[in-house]
Design a protein around this motif. Structure first.
Motif, PDB file in Angstrom:
ATOM      1  N   GLY A   1     -13.892   3.718   6.356  1.00  0.00           N
ATOM      2  CA  GLY A   1     -14.460   4.869   6.521  1.00  0.00           C
ATOM      3  C   GLY A   1     -14.119   5.652   5.472  1.00  0.00           C
ATOM      4  N   SER A   2     -14.046   4.945   4.452  1.00  0.00           N
ATOM      5  CA  SER A   2     -13.402   5.526   2.965  1.00  0.00           C
ATOM      6  C   SER A   2     -14.686   5.409   2.263  1.00  0.00           C
ATOM      7  N   VAL A   3     -14.466   6.001   0.868  1.00  0.00           N
ATOM      8  CA  VAL A   3     -15.441   5.884  -0.178  1.00  0.00           C
ATOM      9  C   VAL A   3     -14.963   4.895  -1.275  1.00  0.00           C
ATOM     10  N   PRO A   4     -15.915   3.839  -1.807  1.00  0.00           N
ATOM     11  CA  PRO A   4     -15.035   3.104  -2.850  1.00  0.00           C
ATOM     12  C   PRO A   4     -14.975   3.840  -4.069  1.00  0.00           C
TER      13      PRO A   4
ATOM     14  N   SER B   1     -10.770  16.361  -0.413  1.00  0.00           N
ATOM     15  CA  SER B   1      -9.810  16.040  -1.380  1.00  0.00           C
ATOM     16  C   SER B   1      -9.907  14.397  -1.734  1.00  0.00           C
ATOM     17  N   THR B   2      -9.628  14.182  -2.811  1.00  0.00           N
ATOM     18  CA  THR B   2      -9.537  12.617  -3.383  1.00  0.00           C
ATOM     19  C   THR B   2      -8.333  12.127  -3.353  1.00  0.00           C
ATOM     20  N   GLY B   3      -7.817  12.019  -1.932  1.00  0.00           N
ATOM     21  CA  GLY B   3      -6.732  11.245  -1.744  1.00  0.00           C
ATOM     22  C   GLY B   3      -7.147   9.630  -1.584  1.00  0.00           C
ATOM     23  N   GLY B   4      -6.495   8.776  -0.873  1.00  0.00           N
ATOM     24  CA  GLY B   4      -6.456   7.645  -0.670  1.00  0.00           C
ATOM     25  C   GLY B   4      -5.548   6.673  -0.850  1.00  0.00           C
ATOM     26  N   ASP B   5      -5.895   5.346  -1.083  1.00  0.00           N
ATOM     27  CA  ASP B   5      -4.844   4.231  -0.842  1.00  0.00           C
ATOM     28  C   ASP B   5      -4.780   3.523  -2.103  1.00  0.00           C
ATOM     29  N   ALA B   6      -3.870   3.186  -2.377  1.00  0.00           N
ATOM     30  CA  ALA B   6      -3.582   2.158  -3.858  1.00  0.00           C
ATOM     31  C   ALA B   6      -2.410   1.127  -3.500  1.00  0.00           C
ATOM     32  N   PHE B   7      -2.486   0.017  -4.101  1.00  0.00           N
ATOM     33  CA  PHE B   7      -1.744  -1.027  -3.906  1.00  0.00           C
ATOM     34  C   PHE B   7      -0.772  -1.128  -5.214  1.00  0.00           C
TER      35      PHE B   7
ATOM     36  N   TYR C   1       0.273   1.730 -12.872  1.00  0.00           N
ATOM     37  CA  TYR C   1       1.322   1.027 -11.828  1.00  0.00           C
ATOM     38  C   TYR C   1       0.417   0.873 -10.696  1.00  0.00           C
ATOM     39  N   CYS C   2      -0.519   1.185 -10.343  1.00  0.00           N
ATOM     40  CA  CYS C   2      -1.163   0.743  -9.260  1.00  0.00           C
ATOM     41  C   CYS C   2      -2.815   0.608  -9.195  1.00  0.00           C
ATOM     42  N   VAL C   3      -3.382  -0.008  -8.278  1.00  0.00           N
ATOM     43  CA  VAL C   3      -4.774  -0.280  -8.245  1.00  0.00           C
ATOM     44  C   VAL C   3      -5.486   0.591  -7.021  1.00  0.00           C
ATOM     45  N   PRO C   4      -6.125   1.613  -7.389  1.00  0.00           N
ATOM     46  CA  PRO C   4      -6.765   2.417  -6.242  1.00  0.00           C
ATOM     47  C   PRO C   4      -7.749   1.713  -5.526  1.00  0.00           C
ATOM     48  N   VAL C   5      -7.736   1.798  -4.380  1.00  0.00           N
ATOM     49  CA  VAL C   5      -8.911   0.930  -3.449  1.00  0.00           C
ATOM     50  C   VAL C   5      -9.818   1.685  -2.633  1.00  0.00           C
TER      51      VAL C   5
ATOM     52  N   GLN D   1       0.928  -0.977  -0.061  1.00  0.00           N
ATOM     53  CA  GLN D   1      -0.025   0.090  -0.117  1.00  0.00           C
ATOM     54  C   GLN D   1       0.886   1.023  -0.069  1.00  0.00           C
ATOM     55  N   PHE D   2       0.204   2.212  -0.745  1.00  0.00           N
ATOM     56  CA  PHE D   2       0.985   3.709  -0.584  1.00  0.00           C
ATOM     57  C   PHE D   2      -0.257   4.452  -0.819  1.00  0.00           C
ATOM     58  N   ASN D   3      -0.013   5.696  -0.496  1.00  0.00           N
ATOM     59  CA  ASN D   3      -1.104   6.651  -1.005  1.00  0.00           C
ATOM     60  C   ASN D   3      -0.950   6.964  -2.513  1.00  0.00           C
ATOM     61  N   HIS D   4      -2.111   6.727  -3.198  1.00  0.00           N
ATOM     62  CA  HIS D   4      -1.752   6.836  -4.660  1.00  0.00           C
ATOM     63  C   HIS D   4      -1.669   8.463  -4.723  1.00  0.00           C
TER      64      HIS D   4
END
Ligand code: GAL
Length: 411
Positions: free
Chosen positions: A336-339, A295-301, A133-137, A85-88
């Motif tokens: 607690g995030s949005v899909p 802000s539309t941040g979040g996580d990706a693998f 290079y990543c899949v946003p989750v 995981q990183f932040n995308h």
């Protein structure tokens, strides 16, 4: 050494190839709080139910600032995990440029990710030179104020509906023995809260000019002076908040010892694990109740490049599972995030997620700090604001002067 053993030897670092191409895939992340652990368990469960592979959990505590350097050093040091995981956004640009990460472009095209993932900025921030290079989750937004309804009740004041009312309630909260603003001492939390003040109080345009355009003149201007005044109010309200980790600060709100916390919507996972109900036990104010902005941040693998085809195939299967509609709902409701998919059933969304979804549909969306600015520049601002919060003798003017220098040299 026969093929199987060679494969095993070659792949022990990122995942072991067991019988019949079932893979033990090591997955690293920094989700170690109660809510985060509950959420990531949904990914692990789905991966093992939907494939023949095994999820080897590589949780690294300490949030982004401590865990991320470990992840990066393992990849650059030749001891890569199977997925991480990183932040995308821009955190991985050097790893990608060094050719250490594998693209998922073929899978993305095969599964139509461009039509599934929204907003498009999520996949855009995974894309380098046309390769994905990543899949946003998930979509996580920082711009939230979490308020303990009981703390305000015990202080004899109404639950605030915006930042100014929150600041005005601080004396009553202190009188009632409450910490007005809970915040952890780690720099990323203070720098993150400062970005929230910019976007929510200053507005999306100011936020874009400073973090996106790196406009040093605006950074030193009168609008930002107002934000540094708000940061001065915030540090006074947080003076007695002595915790370090973000979820410890959230717990101060959950246990009604603190009035509120500025934190990303991953805080919701903690309220859920504590059995708290949005709208009854706690109140959430997106955009601090001022600008309807998220802000539309979040996580990706991301997936280190591997030679072993079985591992590479397992990486793609994991990416595919993470975007599965049911898995998206199960993971995000706990996180607690949005899909990242718009085509999922969110009937179980609570009061706060519904507020977030409404802004996602009709409000103003801005890129996350991680999408706009290099992690190095963000870390410099984080350190400056942490020093500002812990050094009462540093004036807002002093802090703004140093802020201008950082923004002016940021990339
Ligand atoms: C963020 C991440 C969230 C949450 C938070 C606190 O960077 O996107 O998923 O884990 O860190 O750890």
């Amino acid at each position: 050494m026969n093929t199987f053993k060679a494969a095993l030897a070659a792949s022990t670092m990122m995942g072991a190839v067991t019988a019949a191409s079932a893979v033990e895939l090591e997955v690293t992340h920094w989700w170690t709080s109660g809510g985060e652990a509950a959420a990531v368990a949904e990914f692990a469960k789905a991966f093992e139910e939907k494939t023949d592979h095994t999820w080897v959990d590589g949780a690294i505590a300490g949030g982004g600032n401590t865990a991320r350097p470990v992840m990066i050093s393992r990849i650059t040091g030749g001891d890569p995990m199977g997925a991480t995981q990183f932040n995308h956004g821009r955190q991985t640009e050097e790893l990608v440029e060094a050719g250490l990460m594998r693209p998922l472009t073929g899978l993305a095209e095969e599964e139509g990710w461009k039509d599934i993932v929204r907003p498009a900025s999520l996949l855009d921030s995974c894309t380098v030179d046309g390769e994905i290079y990543c899949v946003p989750v998930n979509i996580h937004s920082w711009e939230w104020l979490w308020l303990s309804n009981k703390a305000f009740e015990e202080a004899g004041v109404p639950v605030p509906s915006n930042w100014d009312e929150f600041v005005a309630a601080a004396p009553a909260l202190e009188e009632a023995g409450k910490i007005p603003l809970a915040i952890g001492g780690q720099p990323w939390q203070i720098g993150g809260a400062f970005r929230v003040l910019v976007a929510s109080l200053g507005g999306p345009e100011l936020y874009q000019q400073v973090y996106g355009d790196k406009n040093a003149e605006v950074a030193g201007g009168p609008e930002m002076a107002k934000i540094f005044k708000a940061a001065d109010d915030a540090r006074k309200m947080a003076a007695k908040s002595t915790v370090q980790d973000w979820n410890q600060a959230t717990n101060l709100v959950i246990t009604d010892e603190a009035g509120g916390q500025i934190m990303g919507d991953w805080a919701q996972g903690e309220f859920q694990v504590a059995g708290e109900t949005a709208g009854e036990d706690y109140t959430c104010l997106p955009g601090l109740g001022v600008h309807q902005v998220l802000s539309t941040g979040g996580d990706a693998f991301y997936f280190p490049k591997v030679e072993d085809e079985e591992i590479a195939k397992a990486q793609e299967e994991l990416a595919s599972v993470m975007l599965d509609p049911e898995v998206q709902v199960a993971f995000n409701l706990k996180k607690g995030s949005v899909p990242v998919r718009g085509d999922v059933d969110l009937a179980a969304a609570n009061d706060c997620m519904k507020k977030g979804l409404a802004i996602l549909e009709n409000g103003t969306l801005v890129p996350s700090g991680e999408q706009l600015m290099s992690q190095d520049a963000l870390n410099q601002i984080n350190d400056l604001m942490a020093q500002f919060f812990s050094t009462p003798s540093m004036t807002a003017e002093d802090a703004q002067k140093r802020f201008v220098d950082i923004v002016g040299s940021a990339t």
